[in-house]
Design a protein around this motif. Structure first.
Motif, PDB file in Angstrom:
ATOM      1  N   GLN A  95       0.695  -1.328  -0.023  1.00  0.00           N
ATOM      2  CA  GLN A  95      -0.038   0.008  -0.095  1.00  0.00           C
ATOM      3  C   GLN A  95       0.921   1.228  -0.092  1.00  0.00           C
ATOM      4  OE1 GLN A  95      -2.911   0.102   3.131  1.00  0.00           O
ATOM      5  NE2 GLN A  95      -3.579  -2.218   2.629  1.00  0.00           N
ATOM      6  N   ASP A  96       1.914   1.053   0.945  1.00  0.00           N
ATOM      7  CA  ASP A  96       2.524   2.378   0.990  1.00  0.00           C
ATOM      8  C   ASP A  96       3.834   2.558  -0.260  1.00  0.00           C
ATOM      9  OD1 ASP A  96       1.078   3.111   3.072  1.00  0.00           O
ATOM     10  OD2 ASP A  96       2.515   2.108   4.471  1.00  0.00           O
ATOM     11  N   HIS A  97       4.010   1.441  -0.797  1.00  0.00           N
ATOM     12  CA  HIS A  97       5.077   1.120  -1.890  1.00  0.00           C
ATOM     13  C   HIS A  97       6.586   1.612  -1.496  1.00  0.00           C
ATOM     14  CE1 HIS A  97       1.759   0.481  -4.579  1.00  0.00           C
ATOM     15  NE2 HIS A  97       1.183   1.426  -4.235  1.00  0.00           N
ATOM     16  N   VAL A  98       6.805   1.144  -0.131  1.00  0.00           N
ATOM     17  CA  VAL A  98       8.123   1.456   0.221  1.00  0.00           C
ATOM     18  C   VAL A  98       9.245   0.722  -0.517  1.00  0.00           C
ATOM     19  CG1 VAL A  98       7.345   2.146   2.312  1.00  0.00           C
ATOM     20  CG2 VAL A  98       8.060  -0.084   2.175  1.00  0.00           C
ATOM     21  N   VAL A  99      10.374   1.419  -0.672  1.00  0.00           N
ATOM     22  CA  VAL A  99      11.453   0.590  -1.438  1.00  0.00           C
ATOM     23  C   VAL A  99      12.531   0.007  -0.588  1.00  0.00           C
ATOM     24  CG1 VAL A  99      11.227   1.624  -3.510  1.00  0.00           C
ATOM     25  CG2 VAL A  99      12.796   2.637  -1.990  1.00  0.00           C
ATOM     26  N   GLY A 100      12.392   0.017   0.722  1.00  0.00           N
ATOM     27  CA  GLY A 100      13.522  -0.445   1.795  1.00  0.00           C
ATOM     28  C   GLY A 100      12.783  -0.236   3.169  1.00  0.00           C
ATOM     29  N   ILE A 101      13.030  -1.237   3.928  1.00  0.00           N
ATOM     30  CA  ILE A 101      12.416  -1.366   5.158  1.00  0.00           C
ATOM     31  C   ILE A 101      13.449  -1.296   6.394  1.00  0.00           C
ATOM     32  CG2 ILE A 101      10.926  -2.517   6.839  1.00  0.00           C
ATOM     33  CD1 ILE A 101       9.379  -3.507   4.345  1.00  0.00           C
ATOM     34  N   SER A 102      13.231  -0.795   7.366  1.00  0.00           N
ATOM     35  CA  SER A 102      14.160  -0.587   8.588  1.00  0.00           C
ATOM     36  C   SER A 102      13.499  -1.589   9.704  1.00  0.00           C
ATOM     37  CB  SER A 102      14.449   0.765   9.145  1.00  0.00           C
ATOM     38  OG  SER A 102      15.274   0.415  10.609  1.00  0.00           O
ATOM     39  N   GLY A 103      13.863  -2.758  10.080  1.00  0.00           N
ATOM     40  CA  GLY A 103      13.034  -3.571  11.047  1.00  0.00           C
ATOM     41  C   GLY A 103      13.571  -4.783  11.255  1.00  0.00           C
ATOM     42  N   THR A 104      13.121  -5.493  12.142  1.00  0.00           N
ATOM     43  CA  THR A 104      12.586  -5.030  13.406  1.00  0.00           C
ATOM     44  C   THR A 104      13.327  -5.419  14.583  1.00  0.00           C
ATOM     45  OG1 THR A 104      10.472  -5.126  14.712  1.00  0.00           O
ATOM     46  CG2 THR A 104      10.990  -6.968  13.457  1.00  0.00           C
ATOM     47  N   TYR A 105      12.894  -5.295  15.870  1.00  0.00           N
ATOM     48  CA  TYR A 105      13.713  -5.658  16.899  1.00  0.00           C
ATOM     49  C   TYR A 105      13.641  -7.131  17.374  1.00  0.00           C
ATOM     50  CZ  TYR A 105      15.054  -5.134  21.577  1.00  0.00           C
ATOM     51  OH  TYR A 105      15.762  -5.534  22.878  1.00  0.00           O
ATOM     52  N   LYS A 328      18.088   6.000  -7.739  1.00  0.00           N
ATOM     53  CA  LYS A 328      16.621   6.060  -7.964  1.00  0.00           C
ATOM     54  C   LYS A 328      15.935   5.000  -6.825  1.00  0.00           C
ATOM     55  CE  LYS A 328      17.352   1.942 -10.820  1.00  0.00           C
ATOM     56  NZ  LYS A 328      17.451   1.295 -12.008  1.00  0.00           N
ATOM     57  N   PRO A 329      14.725   5.306  -6.534  1.00  0.00           N
ATOM     58  CA  PRO A 329      14.116   4.704  -5.455  1.00  0.00           C
ATOM     59  C   PRO A 329      13.666   3.232  -5.845  1.00  0.00           C
ATOM     60  CG  PRO A 329      12.377   6.289  -6.103  1.00  0.00           C
ATOM     61  CD  PRO A 329      13.725   6.552  -6.949  1.00  0.00           C
ATOM     62  N   ASP A 330      14.578   2.192  -5.971  1.00  0.00           N
ATOM     63  CA  ASP A 330      14.549   1.022  -6.183  1.00  0.00           C
ATOM     64  C   ASP A 330      15.051  -0.071  -5.488  1.00  0.00           C
ATOM     65  OD1 ASP A 330      13.759  -0.983  -8.598  1.00  0.00           O
ATOM     66  OD2 ASP A 330      15.957  -1.186  -8.470  1.00  0.00           O
ATOM     67  N   GLY A 331      14.281  -1.057  -4.935  1.00  0.00           N
ATOM     68  CA  GLY A 331      14.588  -1.787  -3.839  1.00  0.00           C
ATOM     69  C   GLY A 331      16.107  -2.918  -4.334  1.00  0.00           C
ATOM     70  N   ALA A 332      15.943  -3.234  -5.600  1.00  0.00           N
ATOM     71  CA  ALA A 332      16.828  -4.144  -6.124  1.00  0.00           C
ATOM     72  C   ALA A 332      18.327  -3.350  -6.192  1.00  0.00           C
ATOM     73  CB  ALA A 332      16.344  -4.754  -7.243  1.00  0.00           C
ATOM     74  N   ALA A 333      18.032  -2.270  -6.630  1.00  0.00           N
ATOM     75  CA  ALA A 333      19.439  -1.481  -6.816  1.00  0.00           C
ATOM     76  C   ALA A 333      19.803  -0.971  -5.645  1.00  0.00           C
ATOM     77  CB  ALA A 333      18.956  -0.077  -7.794  1.00  0.00           C
ATOM     78  N   MET A 334      19.120  -0.892  -4.566  1.00  0.00           N
ATOM     79  CA  MET A 334      19.684  -0.264  -3.318  1.00  0.00           C
ATOM     80  C   MET A 334      20.386  -1.613  -2.516  1.00  0.00           C
ATOM     81  SD  MET A 334      16.199   1.795  -1.868  1.00  0.00           S
ATOM     82  CE  MET A 334      16.566   1.607   0.093  1.00  0.00           C
TER      83      MET A 334
END
Lengths: 383, 290
Positions: A95-105, A328-334
C-alpha cells in the motif's frame, strides 16, 4: 458519453504531465518503511529505536533530502508479534510502496518479515534483531535482510571469552528467554564458553515477560557458579539482577546486548552494581562517527542516546544512503549498493567501524563490554 | 530440603497475589456469572494507581492502598453500570466480547498515557533481604502475604456478617431461588463487581512494588485467575483461597525442580484433569435443578 470524453482527456493530460514534470516530483520520492514493536513487552526498545530512525530521517531531510525531496517514512507497529509483523511489512510494500524497510527488533518477527520482503525484492535492515539465524537464512551473495552489527553468534562468542578471560569466571549458569533471540545466544554462548575451557553448570529457560525468578535463582545459588549469564530482554533481566541480590546470590552477572539500558540500572537498583553487559554503543564511545551522532542527538532530543537509538540511526542511515547511491528509489538497486558500502561509517562499534556487509548481510566488529560502577555503565576499552 | 523451604516460601508469595485476583474473579465470574476478561486489566490499573500514589503524589504506601481501593471501586461501579449491564440486557454472551474489547482498550489507554516502560511502586519498606532460617525474603514480599491475609480475613467477615455477604452466598448456592426470595440482584451485582475490581487492583498494587507494572501486566494473571476459579469450583470462596495458594506453590516447585519453562503450563493441565474427574471443581457444590 461526455463524461467518458472528459475522463479520457483528463487521463491523457495527466499522462502527459506526469511524463514531463510530475514524474520527477512524485515518482521519485524516496519512501521507506519501519516496522518496530511500539506496544507490547518489547516496546521499550522499540520506541527508543524509532527515535534513532527519525533522527536519521530528520538529518537527511535537513540536508535537502534525497532526489531533491524529503524522504518519506511509514512507521508500523508490529507489537513484537510475527503475524502482525508480516501484515505490517505487506502493508508497507503493497500500500505504501516503500522500497526499503528498517526493522525489526524481535528476532522471531524479523525472521518472518524477511521472507515477505525478499519475495518483493525490498531490502530490510535489522533494527535491533540479533539472532544470526535471520541472516543465515539469506542466500550467500544475495542477501535481502541485512544487519549492521554482529549477530548472536559473534556476540555470544565475545561474551563467552570476556566472561572467562576478563571477568575470570570459570563456571556459569545460563538463564535465557525462551525465544529465538535468547535461545540462539544461550546455545552459542555455551558452545563457545565450553570450547575455551569454561563450564556451564545450568541452562534454564524462562518465558518472555516472566517476572519471578526466585525459584530459578534458588537453584543457581545452590550451584554457586562464579557467573550468571542472562540472554534476554531488559525487563526480565532487571528482575533477575534484583532478585539475585535479594536471595544473596553472590556472583558476577553478565547480560546480553538488550540489557544495555539505563532503565535496567534504575529498576534493579543497587543490585546492578558490577553487572556486565555486551555493548555496541555508549554515548562515551571512542568511535568518532558515533560520538558525533551522540552529540547531535543530545542537542536535538535533550537526552543521552543509547544503543537502540544508535541501531535505528545506522539502520535508517544505510537505507537512505543506499538509495542515494542507487540514484533511484528501487529496492533491487539499493540492495546492490548495500553490498558495496565498506566506506559508510557506523555509529556502533570501535572507531572506524564501517558497513562492510559480508555475503550473508551481516557486519562484524568487536563487541565491547560495559560494567556498572556507581550506578553508571563504564565501557571497558576494546582490546 | 533447604531448597524446598525456599521454593515453598516463593510459592506462598506468588500464591497470595493469585488468591487476591482469583477472589475478585470468583465473585464476578463464579457468582454473578459475568465472564470478565478485563479482570487482569483491573490488576494492572491497581499497579499504576499505586505508582501514581507513591511516585507522583508521594502520599506513602498506606494512603496509596486506600487510593487504589477507592479508585478501583469507582471504576468497577462505573464499568458494571455503563458497560456490562446495558450489554447483558440484549444477550449475556455479548458481555464476553465486550470484556475482551475493554481489556484491549484499557491496555492501550495506559500504554498511551504511561508508556511501555515497566514502573515500580515504592513500598517505603527497607530494602535488602531478610533471612529466616534458610529462607531469603524481602520485607515487600512478606508484606504481600500479610496484606493478602488481612484482606482475605476481612472479605470472609463481610461475607459472613453483612447483607451483601448473605445475598452473595445465597446467589452462589442457587441464583434463581435467591431471586425468588427477594434478593435485589442488581444491587448485589454492582457492589460485588466493585469489590472484585478492588481486590484485583489491590493485588496489582502489591505486586507492583516487587515485580513492576507494565500495560500488559494483567494478561497472563487473568488466565491463571480463571484457572483457579474453575479448579476451586465456581463461586467457592474458600476453594479459591486454597486453589490460589496451591497454584502458586505448585508453580514454584515445578520451576525449582523441573524448570521454568513448564511453570505456566501446570495450572492449565490441572484444570483439564480436574474438569474431567470432578466437573464442579474441587470445592464446588453440585446443585441439582428441581
Amino acid at each position: 458519453m461526455a463524461i467518458w470524453v472528459k475522463a479520457a482527456a483528463a487521463a491523457g493530460l495527466s499522462v502527459m504531465i506526469s511524463s514531463v514534470a510530475i514524474s520527477a516530483a512524485f515518482a521519485e520520492q524516496l519512501k521507506l518503511g519501519v516496522s518496530l514493536p511500539l506496544s507490547g513487552p518489547a516496546s521499550l526498545a522499540g520506541t527508543s529505536i524509532r527515535e534513532g530512525i527519525e533522527f536519521a530521517v530528520k538529518q537527511a531531510n535537513q540536508k535537502g533530502g534525497v532526489f531533491d525531496q524529503d524522504v518519506k517514512v511509514f512507521i508500523e507497529d508490529d507489537e513484537g508479534n510475527p503475524t502482525k509483523g508480516v501484515t505490517a511489512v505487506r502493508k508497507l510494500i503493497e500500500q505504501d510502496h516503500v522500497v526499503g524497510i528498517s526493522g525489526t527488533y524481535v528476532s522471531a518477527v524479523a525472521a518472518a518479515e524477511s521472507k515477505v520482503a525478499k519475495e518483493y525484492k525490498v531490502p530490510m535492515i535489522s533494527a535491533g534483531s540479533t539472532s544470526s539465524a535471520v541472516t543465515d537464512a539469506n542466500t550467500a551473495g544475495d542477501p535481502w535482510f541485512f544487519r549492521a552489527f554482529p549477530g548472536s553468534r559473534a556476540q555470544a562468542k565475545q561474551t563467552a571469552s570476556d566472561t572467562l578471560k576478563k571477568l575470570n569466571a570459570k563456571t556459569v549458569a545460563v538463564l535465557y528467554e525462551n525465544s529465538i533471540y535468547g535461545k540462539s545466544l544461550a546455545d552459542e554462548f555455551k558452545s563457545n564458553y565450553e570450547g575455551i575451557g569454561g563450564k556451564v553448570v545450568a541452562m534454564e529457560a524462562y518465558n518472555p515477560g516472566d517476572k519471578d525468578f526466585y525459584s530459578s535463582l534458588t537453584n543457581v545459588r545452590a550451584q554457586s557458579p562464579s557467573a550468571v549469564y542472562i540472554a534476554g530482554l531488559m525487563d526480565s533481566g532487571a528482575q533477575i539482577i534484583k532478585q539475585a541480590g535479594e536471595l544473596g546470590v553472590q556472583t558476577q552477572i553478565v547480560g546480553s546486548g538488550s540489557m544495555m539500558s539505563d532503565k535496567l540500572i534504575e529498576l534493579a537498583g543497587p543490585a546492578s552494581e558490577g553487572f556486565a553487559v555486551s555493548s555496541m554503543f555508549e554515548p562515551s564511545t571512542p568511535n568518532k562517527h558515533g560520538a558525533e551522532f551522540a552529540k547531535e542527538f543530545r542537542a536535538a532530543y535533550k537526552k543521552e542516546p543509547d544503543v537502540y537509538s544508535a541501531i535505528g540511526f545506522d539502520s535508517m542511515g544505510l537505507l537512505i544512503e543506499a538509495a542515494r547511491r542507487a540514484g533511484k528509489p528501487d529496492g533491487a538497486a539499493m540492495q546492490k549498493q548495500l553490498l558495496n558500502m565498506p566506506d559508510f561509517p557506523l555509529s556502533q562499534g570501535p572507531d572506524r567501524t564501517t558497513a562492510k556487509f559480508d555475503d550473508k548481510g551481516s557486519v562484524e566488529f568487536k563487541v565491547g563490554l560495559a560494567i556498572v560502577k556507581n550506578g553508571k555503565r563504564e565501557w571497558l576499552p576494546f582490546d | 530440603m533447604i531448597l524446598f523451604q525456599q521454593f515453598l516460601a516463593n510459592g506462598v508469595v506468588v500464591g497470595s497475589s493469585y488468591v487476591l485476583v482469583a477472589l475478585g474473579l470468583t465473585l464476578i465470574f463464579g457468582i454473578l456469572k459475568i465472564v470478565n476478561f478485563a479482570h487482569g486489566e483491573f490488576y494492572m490499573l491497581g499497579g499504576y494507581v499505586a505508582v501514581v500514589g507513591t511516585q507522583v503524589l508521594g502520599i506513602g504506601p498506606l494512603p496509596s492502598i486506600v487510593l487504589v481501593i477507592v479508585v478501583m471501586v469507582m471504576l468497577g461501579w462505573f464499568i458494571e453500570r455503563a458497560i456490562f449491564v446495558p450489554i447483558a440486557k440484549k444477550d449475556p454472551t455479548n458481555v464476553i466480547i465486550a470484556s475482551f474489547g475493554l481489556s484491549i482498550l484499557l491496555q492501550n489507554i495506559v500504554l498511551k498515557i504511561a508508556g511501555p516502560e515497566p514502573m515500580l511502586a515504592r513500598s517505603g519498606l527497607p530494602r535488602g533481604a531478610i533471612q529466616i532460617g534458610n529462607i531469603f525474603l524481602t520485607s515487600e514480599r512478606l508484606a504481600i502475604v500479610a496484606l493478602a491475609a488481612v484482606t482475605v480475613t476481612a472479605l470472609l467477615v463481610v461475607l459472613k456478617y453483612t447483607w451483601i455477604g448473605l445475598s452473595l452466598r445465597a446467589m452462589s448456592e442457587n441464583a434463581t431461588v435467591a431471586r425468588i426470595c427477594g434478593i435485589n440482584v442488581r444491587r448485589v451485582g454492582v457492589v460485588t463487581f466493585a469489590i472484585g475490581a478492588a481486590l484485583a487492583g489491590l493485588a496489582g498494587a502489591l505486586m507492583a512494588t516487587v515485580f513492576t507494572v507494565q500495560p500488559n501486566a494483567g494478561s497472563l494473571i487473568v488466565m491463571k485467575a480463571f484457572v483457579i476459579v474453575v479448579l476451586a469450583g465456581m463461586g467457592s470462596i474458600e476453594g479459591a483461597i486454597i486453589a490460589g495458594l496451591a497454584l502458586g506453590i505448585v508453580e514454584s516447585l515445578v520451576t525449582g525442580y523441573l524448570g521454568n519453562g513448564l511453570r505456566d503450563i501446570v495450572g492449565f493441565i490441572f484444570v483439564m484433569g480436574v474438569l474431567t474427574i470432578r466437573p464442579q471443581g474441587l470445592f464446588g457444590i453440585q446443585t441439582d435443578r428441581s
